[in-house]
Design an enzyme around this catalytic site. Structure first.
Site, PDB file in Angstrom:
ATOM      1  N   ASP A  16      -7.500   3.661   4.423  1.00 21.77           N
ATOM      2  CA  ASP A  16      -8.846   3.184   4.103  1.00 21.77           C
ATOM      3  C   ASP A  16      -9.033   1.843   4.800  1.00 21.77           C
ATOM      4  O   ASP A  16      -8.304   0.888   4.534  1.00 21.77           O
ATOM      5  CB  ASP A  16      -8.972   3.020   2.578  1.00 21.77           C
ATOM      6  N   THR A  49     -15.634   2.456   6.382  1.00 25.84           N
ATOM      7  CA  THR A  49     -15.122   1.100   6.635  1.00 25.84           C
ATOM      8  C   THR A  49     -14.411   1.050   7.993  1.00 25.84           C
ATOM      9  O   THR A  49     -14.548   0.076   8.727  1.00 25.84           O
ATOM     10  CB  THR A  49     -14.149   0.691   5.520  1.00 25.84           C
ATOM     11  N   THR A  50     -13.666   2.097   8.312  1.00 27.06           N
ATOM     12  CA  THR A  50     -12.966   2.131   9.607  1.00 27.06           C
ATOM     13  C   THR A  50     -13.994   2.238  10.734  1.00 27.06           C
ATOM     14  O   THR A  50     -13.851   1.610  11.779  1.00 27.06           O
ATOM     15  CB  THR A  50     -12.007   3.340   9.651  1.00 27.06           C
ATOM     16  N   ASP A 346     -13.696   6.252  -2.685  1.00 29.44           N
ATOM     17  CA  ASP A 346     -14.614   6.448  -1.546  1.00 29.44           C
ATOM     18  C   ASP A 346     -15.515   7.645  -1.780  1.00 29.44           C
ATOM     19  O   ASP A 346     -16.721   7.594  -1.559  1.00 29.44           O
ATOM     20  CB  ASP A 346     -13.821   6.665  -0.248  1.00 29.44           C
TER      21      ASP A 346
END
Length: 513
Positions: A16, A49-50, A346
């Protein structure tokens, strides 16, 4: 692939983006901007997020040759902002709404979104199982979609498939005293009393002095203490509650007293669990046992204490307001369960967002390739330098499908060429084609249910472009040596001394004659 982050205290395995960025001890000021956008993406949308960090990195990489060739950063910033606005407008055109569908249809659509999020995670092998669980948990909340109303409890042991969802509240059995085992462990339609009161025999804390003239009077003082606690316990039982939970301790006397009257009690219940029981059962937390009226008692259909692995859980099922859910996670190693919890967090965020903003786009790099094609075409209509800058922005968007290919172990160049050719077809026939990570190649990701809420992409592009523009707009880094030195005051004194002698002595930059 997952990353193993090891520090003095613990070892974390995660993929994550936000978790990794938080755990890294980043000192570089420009890199800290990337950490902040990953955190803001995590707080706002929960997933992607990545993607944000990747995009920002790629935008900067594309901007670097222009800066080196002497292009003014403001020109780049202007073009990048324009490209971001065009891309976001295009996403809104391509997004497909899931409004006005029946509940079952909506549930299956939300499951697809959750499965897309989970596919890159450690628990991707069981994504259908967990996607269904997440959607059931979020939809059971109704209108109230506060994150803390979904509890996730971790129990080591068993395998992932042993995880289960409680449409109510579940929490670990609290510390208990003698007499606890004599209490009944299952109730149907019990009344529930929640307290913030200590039901223990306590000697008075006041530093009072009492002078006795007769030893018999001493007994009356001891009796008074006992009478106070018995009075409290008696009031709790008389109000008709069969389950009594308290945030503070319920001592051995209270535990035995309740056991003799077939009442279940638990003391030292965690604050968040107590709040979730309150919102699920309709009870309100009482700070006194006097004057307990029926309105403050909660109710549920079934309460039972159940063994899960090595732990015992108190489970409240069939709660009337039903605005809470608990997921009990099972698995082998502790790190594995923690990563599963992060992955579910998530997925829960994504399902909440999809419920509120019910537009979805094709995942698997399809939307990124389509935006890239669109911006390339648009850049050709612009005269001037910004044509080159928007083109480079379009090229940067291809990093997402390229990274997907690398992660799945396929030849990125080959697949990207196929995607470019497909997306370049007229009439937008190839607009929904993305990377097929199962078989290698390309596939219509929308029809294969690889979906993500459009909000994720819009947020990611916005945040990445803002971070890029922020870094590009900086032309000089100035360090304050005073704040850096550990002996800040000592350095300040030295500087002051040097300043005083500066008029008579040489300046710092003057050569010795």
């Amino acid at each position: 692939m997952d990353k193993l982050i090891h520090d003095d205290k613990s070892t974390t395995i995660s993929n994550d983006g936000a978790t990794i960025m938080k755990l890294l001890d980043i000192v570089h000021p420009a890199a800290k901007v990337l950490v902040d956008i990953a955190k803001s993406q995590d707080a706002e949308v929960g997933d992607g997020t990545t993607t944000v960090v990747l995009l920002a990195g790629e935008f900067l990489k594309e901007a670097k040759p222009f800066i080196e060739e002497g292009v003014h950063p403001q020109n780049l910033i202007r073009s990048f902002r324009m490209a971001a606005n065009l891309a976001i407008a295009r996403i809104k055109e391509l997004a497909i709404s899931i409004e006005r569908k029946s509940l079952d249809e909506k549930k299956s659509l939300l499951e697809k979104c959750a499965a897309t999020t989970l596919s890159s995670k450690l628990i991707g092998g069981e994504k259908e199982f967990f996607a269904k669980m997440v959607v059931d948990a979020v939809t059971s909340l109704g209108e109230d979609d506060r994150m803390n109303m979904i509890g996730i409890k971790k129990v080591p042991g068993g395998n992932m498939r042993d995880s289960f969802l409680v449409k109510g509240v579940a929490f670990k059995k609290t510390f208990s005293y003698a007499g606890f085992e004599q209490q009944p462990k299952k109730f149907h339609n019990p009344k529930i009393l929640l307290l913030n009161v200590e039901l223990e025999l306590k000697s008075e804390k006041e530093n009072a002095e009492i002078r006795l003239s007769d030893p018999a009077q001493y007994q009356s003082i001891v009796d008074a203490e006992w009478n106070i606690i018995y009075d409290k316990l008696d009031k709790c039982v008389k109000c008709g509650a069969k389950i009594i939970l308290s945030r503070l301790a319920i001592g051995d006397l209270g535990t035995q007293y309740f056991a003799d009257r077939d009442v279940f009690c638990a003391g030292r219940v965690a604050e968040e669990d107590l709040q979730r029981v309150a919102s699920a059962t309709g009870a309100s937390v009482q700070t006194s046992v006097n004057n307990i009226v029926p309105e403050v008692l909660g109710q549920c259909e079934i309460f039972e204490e159940k063994q899960v692995g090595n732990e015992r859980f108190n489970i409240f099922n069939g709660c009337p307001s039903g605005e809470t859910a608990t997921i009990v996670l099972r698995g082998g190693a502790d790190q594995f369960i923690e990563e599963a919890e992060r992955s579910l967090h998530d997925a829960i965020m994504i399902v909440r967002r999809a419920l509120k903003n019910s537009a979805v786009v094709a995942g698997g790099g399809a939307i990124d390739m389509e935006l890239s094609k669109y911006l390339r075409q648009h850049s050709r209509t612009i005269a001037g330098k910004s044509q080159l800058f928007i083109n480079s922005y379009a090229k940067a968007l291809e990093v997402i499908p390229r990274q997907l290919c690398d992660n799945a172990g396929f030849d990125a160049t080959d697949i990207l060429n196929k995607l470019r050719q497909k997306h370049a077809m007229s009439k937008g026939e190839g607009a929904l084609f993305g990377v097929d990570i199962n078989n290698g190649g390309i596939v219509d990701t929308f029809n294969n249910f690889v979906w993500e809420p459009s909000l994720v992409k819009i947020n990611a592009i916005n945040a990445a472009t803002e971070a890029t523009c922020l870094i590009l707009s900086v032309d000089e880094t100035i360090r304050n040596p005073k704040s850096e030195s550990a002996q800040g005051e000592g350095a300040a004194a030295a500087m002051a001394g040097r300043g005083r002698g500066g008029l008579r002595g040489r300046g710092r930059g003057m050569r010795r004659r």
